[in-house]
Design a protein around this motif. Structure first.
Motif, PDB file in Angstrom:
ATOM      1  N   PHE A   1       0.876  -1.166   0.000  1.00  0.00           N
ATOM      2  CA  PHE A   1       0.000   0.000   0.000  1.00  0.00           C
ATOM      3  C   PHE A   1       0.915   1.217   0.000  1.00  0.00           C
ATOM      4  CE2 PHE A   1      -2.376  -3.486   1.574  1.00  0.00           C
ATOM      5  CZ  PHE A   1      -3.711  -3.246   1.299  1.00  0.00           C
ATOM      6  N   ASP A   2       0.885   1.986  -1.064  1.00  0.00           N
ATOM      7  CA  ASP A   2       1.823   3.094  -1.178  1.00  0.00           C
ATOM      8  C   ASP A   2       1.316   4.320  -0.410  1.00  0.00           C
ATOM      9  OD1 ASP A   2      -0.105   4.305  -2.782  1.00  0.00           O
ATOM     10  OD2 ASP A   2       0.924   3.832  -4.661  1.00  0.00           O
ATOM     11  N   LYS A   3       2.013   5.435  -0.556  1.00  0.00           N
ATOM     12  CA  LYS A   3       1.682   6.641   0.213  1.00  0.00           C
ATOM     13  C   LYS A   3       0.279   7.163  -0.080  1.00  0.00           C
ATOM     14  CE  LYS A   3       3.927   9.652  -3.203  1.00  0.00           C
ATOM     15  NZ  LYS A   3       5.040  10.628  -3.421  1.00  0.00           N
ATOM     16  N   THR A   4      -0.289   6.792  -1.238  1.00  0.00           N
ATOM     17  CA  THR A   4      -1.632   7.259  -1.562  1.00  0.00           C
ATOM     18  C   THR A   4      -2.654   6.754  -0.557  1.00  0.00           C
ATOM     19  OG1 THR A   4      -0.957   7.137  -3.874  1.00  0.00           O
ATOM     20  CG2 THR A   4      -3.286   7.504  -3.436  1.00  0.00           C
ATOM     21  N   PHE A   5      -2.413   5.561  -0.003  1.00  0.00           N
ATOM     22  CA  PHE A   5      -3.312   5.033   1.026  1.00  0.00           C
ATOM     23  C   PHE A   5      -3.391   6.016   2.193  1.00  0.00           C
ATOM     24  CE2 PHE A   5      -3.594   2.868   5.136  1.00  0.00           C
ATOM     25  CZ  PHE A   5      -4.831   2.275   5.033  1.00  0.00           C
ATOM     26  N   GLY A   6      -2.238   6.468   2.657  1.00  0.00           N
ATOM     27  CA  GLY A   6      -2.208   7.405   3.773  1.00  0.00           C
ATOM     28  C   GLY A   6      -2.759   8.763   3.420  1.00  0.00           C
TER      29      GLY A   6
END
Length: 362
Positions: A167-172
Protein backbone atom coordinates in the motif's frame (compact mmCIF):
# COMPACT_ATOMS: atom_id res chain seq x y z
CA UNK A 1 36.21 -13.30 -5.77
CA UNK A 2 35.00 -9.74 -5.24
CA UNK A 3 34.35 -10.18 -1.53
CA UNK A 4 34.96 -7.10 0.53
CA UNK A 5 34.82 -7.07 4.30
CA UNK A 6 33.67 -4.15 6.39
CA UNK A 7 35.28 -5.94 9.27
CA UNK A 8 36.72 -9.49 9.13
CA UNK A 9 34.05 -11.98 10.07
CA UNK A 10 31.35 -9.34 10.40
CA UNK A 11 29.88 -8.00 7.15
CA UNK A 12 30.50 -9.10 3.56
CA UNK A 13 29.36 -6.92 0.69
CA UNK A 14 29.07 -9.59 -1.98
CA UNK A 15 25.46 -10.47 -1.21
CA UNK A 16 23.39 -7.33 -0.96
CA UNK A 17 20.09 -6.77 -2.70
CA UNK A 18 17.25 -4.23 -2.65
CA UNK A 19 15.30 -4.26 0.61
CA UNK A 20 11.96 -5.75 -0.33
CA UNK A 21 10.28 -4.58 2.86
CA UNK A 22 11.17 -0.90 2.44
CA UNK A 23 7.79 0.84 2.36
CA UNK A 24 8.72 4.51 2.02
CA UNK A 25 11.47 6.82 0.86
CA UNK A 26 13.76 6.83 -2.15
CA UNK A 27 13.78 3.62 -4.19
CA UNK A 28 10.30 2.42 -3.21
CA UNK A 29 7.15 1.71 -5.21
CA UNK A 30 7.80 1.39 -8.92
CA UNK A 31 11.31 2.71 -8.25
CA UNK A 32 12.56 -0.19 -6.09
CA UNK A 33 16.24 -0.44 -6.95
CA UNK A 34 19.77 -0.48 -5.63
CA UNK A 35 19.41 3.28 -5.19
CA UNK A 36 17.04 2.56 -2.33
CA UNK A 37 17.82 0.68 0.85
CA UNK A 38 19.81 -2.54 0.62
CA UNK A 39 19.72 -5.70 2.71
CA UNK A 40 22.60 -8.03 3.52
CA UNK A 41 22.02 -11.66 4.41
CA UNK A 42 23.97 -11.27 7.67
CA UNK A 43 21.24 -9.06 9.10
CA UNK A 44 22.27 -5.54 8.15
CA UNK A 45 20.40 -2.83 6.27
CA UNK A 46 22.26 -0.25 4.17
CA UNK A 47 20.48 3.10 4.11
CA UNK A 48 21.64 5.72 1.56
CA UNK A 49 22.89 8.85 3.29
CA UNK A 50 21.10 11.98 2.12
CA UNK A 51 23.00 14.98 0.80
CA UNK A 52 24.33 17.41 3.43
CA UNK A 53 23.23 18.79 5.75
CA UNK A 54 20.52 16.14 6.27
CA UNK A 55 22.73 13.11 5.72
CA UNK A 56 25.53 14.54 7.86
CA UNK A 57 23.07 15.36 10.62
CA UNK A 58 21.66 11.83 10.67
CA UNK A 59 25.08 10.16 10.74
CA UNK A 60 26.26 12.44 13.55
CA UNK A 61 23.09 11.72 15.50
CA UNK A 62 23.57 7.95 15.26
CA UNK A 63 27.26 8.28 16.14
CA UNK A 64 26.43 10.37 19.19
CA UNK A 65 23.68 8.28 20.75
CA UNK A 66 25.38 4.94 19.95
CA UNK A 67 28.48 5.89 21.94
CA UNK A 68 27.11 8.25 24.60
CA UNK A 69 26.71 7.46 28.27
CA UNK A 70 24.11 10.17 28.77
CA UNK A 71 20.96 8.49 30.19
CA UNK A 72 18.67 10.07 27.58
CA UNK A 73 20.96 8.99 24.73
CA UNK A 74 21.22 5.47 26.10
CA UNK A 75 17.46 5.15 26.39
CA UNK A 76 16.89 6.67 22.97
CA UNK A 77 19.41 4.29 21.41
CA UNK A 78 17.38 1.37 22.74
CA UNK A 79 14.41 2.71 20.74
CA UNK A 80 16.17 2.93 17.34
CA UNK A 81 17.81 0.38 15.02
CA UNK A 82 21.37 -0.44 16.08
CA UNK A 83 24.00 1.54 14.18
CA UNK A 84 27.19 -0.03 12.82
CA UNK A 85 28.89 2.88 11.07
CA UNK A 86 28.94 3.95 7.42
CA UNK A 87 30.24 2.51 4.16
CA UNK A 88 30.73 3.77 0.63
CA UNK A 89 29.40 1.47 -2.10
CA UNK A 90 30.36 1.93 -5.73
CA UNK A 91 27.92 0.90 -8.45
CA UNK A 92 29.46 -0.32 -11.72
CA UNK A 93 32.68 1.47 -10.85
CA UNK A 94 31.10 4.77 -11.96
CA UNK A 95 29.21 6.32 -9.07
CA UNK A 96 29.44 5.75 -5.35
CA UNK A 97 27.18 6.50 -2.44
CA UNK A 98 27.59 6.59 1.31
CA UNK A 99 25.34 4.27 3.31
CA UNK A 100 24.48 4.00 6.98
CA UNK A 101 24.76 0.43 8.23
CA UNK A 102 21.80 -0.40 10.45
CA UNK A 103 20.21 -3.36 12.13
CA UNK A 104 17.69 -5.31 10.04
CA UNK A 105 14.46 -5.19 12.02
CA UNK A 106 12.98 -8.07 10.00
CA UNK A 107 15.88 -10.44 10.68
CA UNK A 108 14.67 -13.91 11.60
CA UNK A 109 11.11 -13.26 10.44
CA UNK A 110 9.56 -15.60 7.90
CA UNK A 111 6.97 -13.21 6.43
CA UNK A 112 7.45 -9.69 7.78
CA UNK A 113 4.62 -7.14 7.58
CA UNK A 114 5.77 -3.54 7.83
CA UNK A 115 4.20 -0.12 8.36
CA UNK A 116 5.98 3.26 8.25
CA UNK A 117 4.20 6.04 10.17
CA UNK A 118 5.74 9.51 10.15
CA UNK A 119 5.20 11.28 13.46
CA UNK A 120 4.34 14.93 13.99
CA UNK A 121 1.87 17.53 12.77
CA UNK A 122 4.93 19.49 11.72
CA UNK A 123 7.28 17.41 9.53
CA UNK A 124 10.02 19.96 8.97
CA UNK A 125 12.66 21.44 11.21
CA UNK A 126 13.24 25.04 12.27
CA UNK A 127 15.62 25.46 9.33
CA UNK A 128 12.89 24.78 6.73
CA UNK A 129 12.13 27.33 4.03
CA UNK A 130 8.63 28.73 3.64
CA UNK A 131 8.24 26.73 0.43
CA UNK A 132 9.18 23.52 2.28
CA UNK A 133 6.72 24.29 5.06
CA UNK A 134 3.89 24.83 2.58
CA UNK A 135 4.80 21.68 0.68
CA UNK A 136 4.78 19.54 3.82
CA UNK A 137 1.62 21.10 5.27
CA UNK A 138 -0.28 20.23 2.09
CA UNK A 139 0.27 16.47 2.55
CA UNK A 140 -1.78 13.90 4.45
CA UNK A 141 -4.52 16.40 5.26
CA UNK A 142 -6.78 13.84 6.96
CA UNK A 143 -4.27 12.78 9.62
CA UNK A 144 -1.13 14.95 9.79
CA UNK A 145 -2.54 18.17 11.25
CA UNK A 146 -5.57 16.67 13.04
CA UNK A 147 -3.76 13.68 14.56
CA UNK A 148 -0.04 14.27 14.19
CA UNK A 149 0.86 11.23 12.10
CA UNK A 150 1.01 10.16 8.45
CA UNK A 151 0.99 6.61 7.09
CA UNK A 152 3.71 6.50 4.43
CA UNK A 153 3.27 2.88 3.41
CA UNK A 154 2.20 -0.60 4.47
CA UNK A 155 3.21 -4.11 3.48
CA UNK A 156 0.78 -6.78 4.59
CA UNK A 157 0.40 -10.45 3.77
CA UNK A 158 -2.41 -12.97 3.54
CA UNK A 159 -3.03 -16.65 3.09
CA UNK A 160 -0.91 -19.63 4.00
CA UNK A 161 1.79 -18.60 1.55
CA UNK A 162 1.96 -15.07 2.93
CA UNK A 163 1.20 -13.34 -0.39
CA UNK A 164 2.54 -9.81 -0.19
CA UNK A 165 0.69 -6.57 -0.95
CA UNK A 166 2.05 -3.04 -0.92
CA UNK A 167 0.00 0.00 0.00
CA UNK A 168 1.82 3.09 -1.18
CA UNK A 169 1.68 6.64 0.21
CA UNK A 170 -1.63 7.26 -1.56
CA UNK A 171 -3.31 5.03 1.03
CA UNK A 172 -2.21 7.41 3.77
CA UNK A 173 -3.00 10.52 1.77
CA UNK A 174 -6.58 9.36 1.24
CA UNK A 175 -7.23 8.61 4.90
CA UNK A 176 -9.79 10.81 6.61
CA UNK A 177 -9.72 11.72 10.28
CA UNK A 178 -12.86 9.67 10.84
CA UNK A 179 -11.64 6.56 9.02
CA UNK A 180 -8.20 5.87 10.51
CA UNK A 181 -9.40 2.48 11.70
CA UNK A 182 -8.47 1.42 8.16
CA UNK A 183 -4.88 1.56 9.32
CA UNK A 184 -5.49 -1.29 11.75
CA UNK A 185 -7.67 -3.21 9.30
CA UNK A 186 -5.11 -3.08 6.50
CA UNK A 187 -1.95 -3.59 8.53
CA UNK A 188 -3.34 -6.63 10.32
CA UNK A 189 -5.63 -7.77 7.49
CA UNK A 190 -8.44 -8.06 10.03
CA UNK A 191 -11.05 -9.22 7.54
CA UNK A 192 -9.40 -12.61 7.17
CA UNK A 193 -6.92 -13.17 9.99
CA UNK A 194 -7.52 -14.90 13.32
CA UNK A 195 -9.06 -12.29 15.68
CA UNK A 196 -7.35 -13.63 18.80
CA UNK A 197 -3.89 -13.32 17.30
CA UNK A 198 -4.70 -9.90 15.82
CA UNK A 199 -5.67 -8.70 19.31
CA UNK A 200 -2.46 -10.04 20.78
CA UNK A 201 -0.36 -8.31 18.13
CA UNK A 202 -2.18 -5.03 18.66
CA UNK A 203 -1.70 -5.34 22.43
CA UNK A 204 2.04 -5.85 21.98
CA UNK A 205 2.34 -2.81 19.69
CA UNK A 206 0.28 -0.78 22.16
CA UNK A 207 2.75 -1.67 24.91
CA UNK A 208 5.72 -0.71 22.72
CA UNK A 209 4.09 2.59 21.79
CA UNK A 210 3.48 3.21 25.47
CA UNK A 211 7.15 2.66 26.23
CA UNK A 212 8.19 5.24 23.62
CA UNK A 213 5.50 7.63 24.85
CA UNK A 214 6.80 7.41 28.41
CA UNK A 215 10.29 8.31 27.20
CA UNK A 216 9.12 11.36 25.23
CA UNK A 217 7.00 12.58 28.12
CA UNK A 218 10.18 13.29 30.05
CA UNK A 219 13.05 13.82 27.60
CA UNK A 220 13.91 17.44 26.75
CA UNK A 221 17.26 16.81 25.05
CA UNK A 222 16.02 16.53 21.44
CA UNK A 223 13.26 17.75 19.15
CA UNK A 224 12.81 15.22 16.35
CA UNK A 225 11.03 16.19 13.14
CA UNK A 226 9.96 14.02 10.18
CA UNK A 227 11.01 10.79 11.87
CA UNK A 228 8.90 7.65 11.60
CA UNK A 229 7.88 4.70 13.66
CA UNK A 230 8.57 1.42 11.85
CA UNK A 231 6.18 -1.29 12.98
CA UNK A 232 7.04 -4.87 12.02
CA UNK A 233 5.42 -8.20 12.79
CA UNK A 234 5.83 -11.71 11.43
CA UNK A 235 2.76 -12.89 9.53
CA UNK A 236 3.83 -16.50 10.06
CA UNK A 237 2.37 -16.27 13.58
CA UNK A 238 -1.03 -16.78 11.97
CA UNK A 239 0.05 -20.21 10.77
CA UNK A 240 1.64 -21.14 14.07
CA UNK A 241 0.15 -22.73 17.13
CA UNK A 242 2.11 -20.35 19.32
CA UNK A 243 0.54 -17.27 20.83
CA UNK A 244 2.09 -13.84 20.85
CA UNK A 245 3.44 -13.00 24.30
CA UNK A 246 0.60 -11.46 26.27
CA UNK A 247 1.03 -7.92 27.56
CA UNK A 248 -0.51 -6.28 30.61
CA UNK A 249 -2.31 -3.26 29.18
CA UNK A 250 -4.29 -2.33 32.26
CA UNK A 251 -3.03 1.24 32.01
CA UNK A 252 -4.15 1.58 28.41
CA UNK A 253 -7.87 2.05 28.90
CA UNK A 254 -9.64 2.76 25.60
CA UNK A 255 -11.54 6.02 25.27
CA UNK A 256 -15.28 5.50 24.94
CA UNK A 257 -17.24 2.31 24.47
CA UNK A 258 -16.53 -0.41 21.93
CA UNK A 259 -18.65 -2.56 19.74
CA UNK A 260 -17.69 -5.93 18.36
CA UNK A 261 -16.77 -6.07 14.70
CA UNK A 262 -17.75 -9.12 12.62
CA UNK A 263 -14.25 -10.54 12.88
CA UNK A 264 -14.16 -10.21 16.65
CA UNK A 265 -11.75 -7.27 16.88
CA UNK A 266 -13.19 -4.50 19.04
CA UNK A 267 -14.11 -1.35 17.14
CA UNK A 268 -14.18 2.05 18.90
CA UNK A 269 -17.32 4.19 18.86
CA UNK A 270 -16.49 7.76 19.67
CA UNK A 271 -13.94 10.40 20.64
CA UNK A 272 -13.18 12.35 23.79
CA UNK A 273 -10.79 15.13 24.80
CA UNK A 274 -9.86 15.93 21.23
CA UNK A 275 -8.36 12.47 20.59
CA UNK A 276 -10.07 10.87 17.65
CA UNK A 277 -11.31 7.33 17.99
CA UNK A 278 -11.99 6.12 14.46
CA UNK A 279 -15.29 5.31 12.83
CA UNK A 280 -15.61 3.31 9.68
CA UNK A 281 -16.51 5.24 6.55
CA UNK A 282 -19.04 3.81 4.13
CA UNK A 283 -16.30 2.58 1.83
CA UNK A 284 -14.14 1.35 4.71
CA UNK A 285 -13.56 -2.01 3.07
CA UNK A 286 -12.12 -0.46 -0.09
CA UNK A 287 -8.40 -0.83 -0.56
CA UNK A 288 -6.87 1.90 -2.69
CA UNK A 289 -3.64 1.89 -4.64
CA UNK A 290 -2.42 -1.62 -3.96
CA UNK A 291 0.75 -2.52 -5.79
CA UNK A 292 1.21 -6.26 -6.11
CA UNK A 293 4.63 -7.55 -5.21
CA UNK A 294 6.95 -8.40 -8.07
CA UNK A 295 10.09 -10.46 -7.96
CA UNK A 296 13.21 -8.33 -7.89
CA UNK A 297 15.93 -9.12 -10.40
CA UNK A 298 19.29 -8.62 -8.74
CA UNK A 299 21.56 -6.04 -10.34
CA UNK A 300 25.30 -6.66 -10.27
CA UNK A 301 27.16 -4.19 -8.15
CA UNK A 302 30.81 -3.51 -7.55
CA UNK A 303 31.79 -2.50 -4.06
CA UNK A 304 34.52 -0.43 -2.50
CA UNK A 305 35.74 -0.81 1.05
CA UNK A 306 36.64 2.88 1.15
CA UNK A 307 36.09 4.34 4.59
CA UNK A 308 35.19 0.91 5.97
CA UNK A 309 33.29 1.05 9.24
CA UNK A 310 34.31 -0.37 12.57
CA UNK A 311 31.32 -1.72 14.43
CA UNK A 312 30.46 0.20 17.56
CA UNK A 313 31.29 -1.15 20.99
CA UNK A 314 27.64 -2.12 21.27
CA UNK A 315 27.70 -4.43 18.26
CA UNK A 316 26.90 -7.37 20.48
CA UNK A 317 23.45 -5.81 20.82
CA UNK A 318 22.70 -6.86 17.24
CA UNK A 319 22.30 -10.38 18.56
CA UNK A 320 20.09 -9.34 21.50
CA UNK A 321 16.75 -11.12 21.68
CA UNK A 322 13.83 -9.37 20.03
CA UNK A 323 10.24 -10.12 20.74
CA UNK A 324 9.73 -13.06 18.43
CA UNK A 325 6.86 -11.64 16.40
CA UNK A 326 6.67 -7.86 17.03
CA UNK A 327 9.22 -5.05 16.67
CA UNK A 328 8.82 -1.28 16.75
CA UNK A 329 11.59 1.32 16.37
CA UNK A 330 11.99 5.02 15.59
CA UNK A 331 13.74 5.62 12.26
CA UNK A 332 15.00 8.52 10.09
CA UNK A 333 16.92 11.26 11.88
CA UNK A 334 17.77 13.89 9.28
CA UNK A 335 15.89 16.58 11.22
CA UNK A 336 17.01 16.36 14.84
CA UNK A 337 17.57 19.58 16.77
CA UNK A 338 18.43 20.50 20.37
CA UNK A 339 15.43 20.37 22.69
CA UNK A 340 16.59 23.33 24.77
CA UNK A 341 15.08 21.81 27.90
CA UNK A 342 11.55 21.68 26.47
CA UNK A 343 9.45 18.63 25.64
CA UNK A 344 9.01 17.60 22.04
CA UNK A 345 5.29 18.36 21.97
CA UNK A 346 5.08 17.92 18.19
CA UNK A 347 6.32 14.33 18.39
CA UNK A 348 4.28 13.62 21.51
CA UNK A 349 1.07 14.81 19.86
CA UNK A 350 1.29 12.25 17.07
CA UNK A 351 2.62 9.53 19.35
CA UNK A 352 -0.24 9.98 21.81
CA UNK A 353 -2.86 9.75 19.06
CA UNK A 354 -1.26 6.71 17.45
CA UNK A 355 -1.08 5.03 20.86
CA UNK A 356 -4.74 5.91 21.36
CA UNK A 357 -5.66 4.37 18.01
CA UNK A 358 -3.98 1.05 18.89
CA UNK A 359 -5.22 0.96 22.48
CA UNK A 360 -8.79 1.47 21.29
CA UNK A 361 -8.60 -1.92 19.57
CA UNK A 362 -7.28 -3.87 22.57
Amino acid sequence: NGRVLLRPGKICLDKVKPLETQVAGHGTGAKISHRGMLIHEDGYVFKPAQAPPKGTREIQFYERISSSNHPVDKMLYSLVPKFFGTETISRDGISSSQYLILEDLTKGMVSPCVMDVKIGAKTYGPDATRAKMQQEDAKYLGTKKPLGYSVLGIINRSGKNGALKRFDKTFGMELETSSVSKIIQVFFNTDVEEPKIVKQLIAQFTAELGRIKTFFESQTRYHIYASSLLLVYDHSIFGSRENVTSVDNNSDTPVGGCQSAPNGVKMPRNAQNGVVVPRESQNGDRVSHIVENTTQNGTQMSHSAHNAAELSHRDEDSARPHHEHVRLKIIDFAHVFPGQETRDENFLFGLNNLHQLFSSFT
